[in-house]
Write an enzyme that holds these catalytic residues in place. Structure first.
Site, PDB file in Angstrom:
ATOM      1  N   LYS A 202     -64.360  26.214 -20.364  1.00 13.86           N
ATOM      2  CA  LYS A 202     -63.524  26.359 -19.173  1.00 13.86           C
ATOM      3  C   LYS A 202     -62.075  26.548 -19.641  1.00 13.86           C
ATOM      4  O   LYS A 202     -61.351  25.596 -19.897  1.00 13.86           O
ATOM      5  CB  LYS A 202     -63.601  25.143 -18.247  1.00 13.86           C
ATOM      6  CG  LYS A 202     -62.975  25.443 -16.865  1.00 13.86           C
ATOM      7  CD  LYS A 202     -62.465  24.205 -16.156  1.00 13.86           C
ATOM      8  CE  LYS A 202     -61.072  23.844 -16.610  1.00 13.86           C
ATOM      9  NZ  LYS A 202     -60.043  24.878 -16.283  1.00 13.86           N
ATOM     10  N   GLU A 275     -57.001  16.685 -28.269  1.00 13.24           N
ATOM     11  CA  GLU A 275     -55.666  16.948 -28.818  1.00 13.24           C
ATOM     12  C   GLU A 275     -54.704  16.945 -27.646  1.00 13.24           C
ATOM     13  O   GLU A 275     -54.781  17.787 -26.759  1.00 13.24           O
ATOM     14  CB  GLU A 275     -55.589  18.276 -29.559  1.00 13.24           C
ATOM     15  CG  GLU A 275     -54.241  18.409 -30.274  1.00 13.24           C
ATOM     16  CD  GLU A 275     -53.951  19.803 -30.752  1.00 13.24           C
ATOM     17  OE1 GLU A 275     -53.036  20.435 -30.175  1.00 13.24           O
ATOM     18  OE2 GLU A 275     -54.617  20.263 -31.689  1.00 13.24           O
ATOM     19  N   CYS A 309     -48.258  22.269 -29.071  1.00 16.19           N
ATOM     20  CA  CYS A 309     -48.480  20.821 -29.187  1.00 16.19           C
ATOM     21  C   CYS A 309     -47.797  20.234 -30.418  1.00 16.19           C
ATOM     22  O   CYS A 309     -47.326  19.094 -30.394  1.00 16.19           O
ATOM     23  CB  CYS A 309     -49.979  20.526 -29.234  1.00 16.19           C
ATOM     24  SG  CYS A 309     -50.852  20.909 -27.707  1.00 16.19           S
ATOM     25  N   GLU A 407     -42.291  14.417 -23.448  1.00 13.83           N
ATOM     26  CA  GLU A 407     -42.496  15.742 -24.012  1.00 13.83           C
ATOM     27  C   GLU A 407     -41.913  16.799 -23.077  1.00 13.83           C
ATOM     28  O   GLU A 407     -42.236  16.844 -21.898  1.00 13.83           O
ATOM     29  CB  GLU A 407     -43.990  15.984 -24.217  1.00 13.83           C
ATOM     30  CG  GLU A 407     -44.312  17.277 -24.918  1.00 13.83           C
ATOM     31  CD  GLU A 407     -45.807  17.459 -25.142  1.00 13.83           C
ATOM     32  OE1 GLU A 407     -46.185  18.112 -26.118  1.00 13.83           O
ATOM     33  OE2 GLU A 407     -46.598  16.946 -24.312  1.00 13.83           O
TER      34      GLU A 407
END
Length: 538
Positions: A202, A275, A309, A407
């Site tokens: 997905k 992750e 990331c 972040e």
């Protein structure tokens, strides 16, 4: 700071909003979109419009999947997996190496689609087919080493034969993000099918086409079509249906969503690799080559407009080199070429969406309002593209500012001085994340020793992130709230297998025999243990 705009005006023009005006021009040819979306299992009759971040022009109407489609995808994948698990490792290796060549051969098409969907600079899009080719080649060359049945010592030498098998888990659910739409859709799944599993994928709704092209390349490489199923739709609607049917789940995305994925997987007692977010640090030590550190810092902070990331958002620089480093880092940042085009030559591209632009803008405005100084950048650039934002360097960021610990996931980095390396390590480890770090020093041995003290899953010495990211034998993943599990290397493959031990006993059982009493058997075993220890046996 130099700029780049499409030659001859906008890349695409249209007379209006295609949701209300069917004559509006699309950026991609209808036949191209139809060929890609045909790979989807989506029967609802509903579609979602996607747009390119380059100009805001429409890209495609993407069919949407239902929970019933997810169930059908898993049914097809399970049937395919039963046969696939019996294929030889040599055949799987052959197909992986064929995929390697296909990705390189079709690279320009892949790059175009990635840039259309994500808005990133073409040179940053290049990282994606490169990474997939490396991944396919690595497992294509090392599959036997990781998966072949291996012998281990038995309890009675010569009489107990023990083998360890690796058994595929079954069907793996892969939920992938938008920031690296080609490689993140494919890299985990490549390892999963190499290990004998099937995949239900997905991809993120914003970047479906890149993921569908990846699936198309698997078909062309010779993998069974039903082995890799693709469904589409919001995670809130069909993500749970995937987790509830999968034998293992791979998720790449935010920490908040990752926690929910982990909880749901734990309820079913299935494994998951996650992750997640990062607030990654870079350390410039007092003996660093300042010019090399400044060059690496630009790539560390501004690759893919910071939507990575492992991107660096915090830089800790030794007092002895701080001023020189800042001068060179700012100069290099101000020299970057920005552009929302398909062409090579842009040093940084666009953010992907209005939401990302809003987050980045708020973080910078909040920091400035609370006393931070902008050394470079700091502005949105709607003249270049609807979601463009300049690469931004901040000084004087403090804990009460949003960008200090949260972040940003954009082209924003904060600079901090340090006096002592122990202090720098402590500040690098501050917070909940632990994904990636970077250290610049002329003394590689000292830097590597320092790396062991940083709580991150990957640490690059004299490099931003590419050294670990592109070294496929090296495991990659996060510590603490940056995730669990690893992709790449042996760990990245073996996570998709169950370990099975098979022991064959010969001549005598592991029990009293030849007329020995239980007591005599116990004494004989004690003597055997002592003798085996003296012989150095494990």
């Amino acid at each position: 700071m130099s700029n780049s705009i499409p030659a001859g005006g906008p890349l695409v023009t249209g007379p209006g909003d295609p949701e209300h005006d069917p004559t509006a021009a699309y950026a991609l040819e209808p036949d191209q979109v139809a060929a890609l979306t045909a790979r989807l299992l989506a029967t609802t009759g509903e579609t979602v419009l996607t747009r390119t971040p380059l100009t805001g022009a429409p890209l495609a109407q993407v069919p949407q999947s239902s929970e019933a489609d997810v169930a059908e995808a898993f049914a097809r994948a399970r049937r395919a997996q039963e046969a696939w698990a019996r294929t030889s490792l040599a055949h799987r290796q052959e197909l992986l190496l064929r995929l390697h060549d296909l990705v390189l051969d079709r690279q320009e098409e892949i790059l175009d689609l990635i840039v259309w969907e994500s808005g990133k600079a073409r040179k940053h899009a290049f990282d994606e087919p490169l990474h997939i080719a490396l991944t396919a080649r690595y497992y294509g060359r090392t599959l036997r080493r990781h998966l072949d049945t291996r012998r281990v010592p038995g309890v009675i030498p010569g009489l107990t034969r023990v083998e360890v098998n690796r058994i595929a888990k079954g069907v793996v659910g892969v939920i992938s993000p938008w920031n690296y739409p080609f490689t993140m859709a494919l890299c985990d799944g490549i390892a999963a099918i190499a290990a004998g599993n099937a995949v239900v994928s997905k991809p993120d709704s914003q970047t479906m086409l890149s993921a569908l092209l990846a699936a198309q390349l698997l078909d062309e490489a010779g993998f069974p079509r039903d082995l890799w199923q693709v469904v589409s739709g919001p995670g809130a609607q069909i993500g749970g249906a995937i987790i509830d049917r999968a034998d293992y789940v791979c998720f790449t995305g935010s920490t908040a969503t990752g926690r929910r994925v982990a909880t749901r997987a734990a309820e079913r007692l299935i494994g998951a690799s996650l992750e997640l977010g990062g607030k990654n640090p870079l350390l410039v030590l007092r003996d660093a080559d300042v010019e090399k550190a400044a060059e690496g810092a630009v790539r560390a902070a501004f690759s893919n407009a910071g939507q990575l990331c492992v991107s660096i958002e915090r830089m800790f620089v030794a007092d002895q080199v701080y001023d020189r480093f800042v001068e060179r880092f700012v100069a290099r940042t101000q020299a970057l070429t920005l552009g929302a085009t398909l062409d090579w030559g842009n040093d940084m591209g666009s953010l992907i969406s209005a939401d990302q632009l809003e987050t980045v803008t708020k973080h910078v405005e909040d920091a400035v309002a609370k006393g931070a100084t902008v050394l470079a950048g700091g502005r949105a650039r709607p003249d270049l593209g609807p979601f463009m934002f300049e690469p931004t360097i901040l000084e004087g960021v403090t804990p009460e500012m949003a960008c200090f610990g949260s972040e940003t996931f954009g082209p924003v980095v904060a600079l901090y001085r340090f006096n002592d390396e122990t202090e720098a390590v402590a500040r690098a480890n501050d917070g909940e994340y632990g994904l990636n770090a970077s250290i610049y020093s002329r003394d590689g041995e000292r830097a590597r020793a320092l790396a062991r003290r940083i709580a991150c899953g990957t640490v690059n010495v004299n490099e931003a992130f590419a050294a670990t990211f592109a070294s496929l034998g090296a495991p990659m993943g996060g510590m603490r709230s940056s995730g669990m599990g690893r992709r790449q290397g042996a760990e990245g493959l073996l996570r998709f297998t169950e370990t099975q031990a098979v022991a064959t006993q010969r001549v005598m059982p592991i029990a009293p025999s030849f007329g020995l009493s239980d007591e005599s058997y116990a004494k004989a075993m004690n003597l055997s243990l002592r003798l085996l220890k003296k012989a150095g046996r494990a």
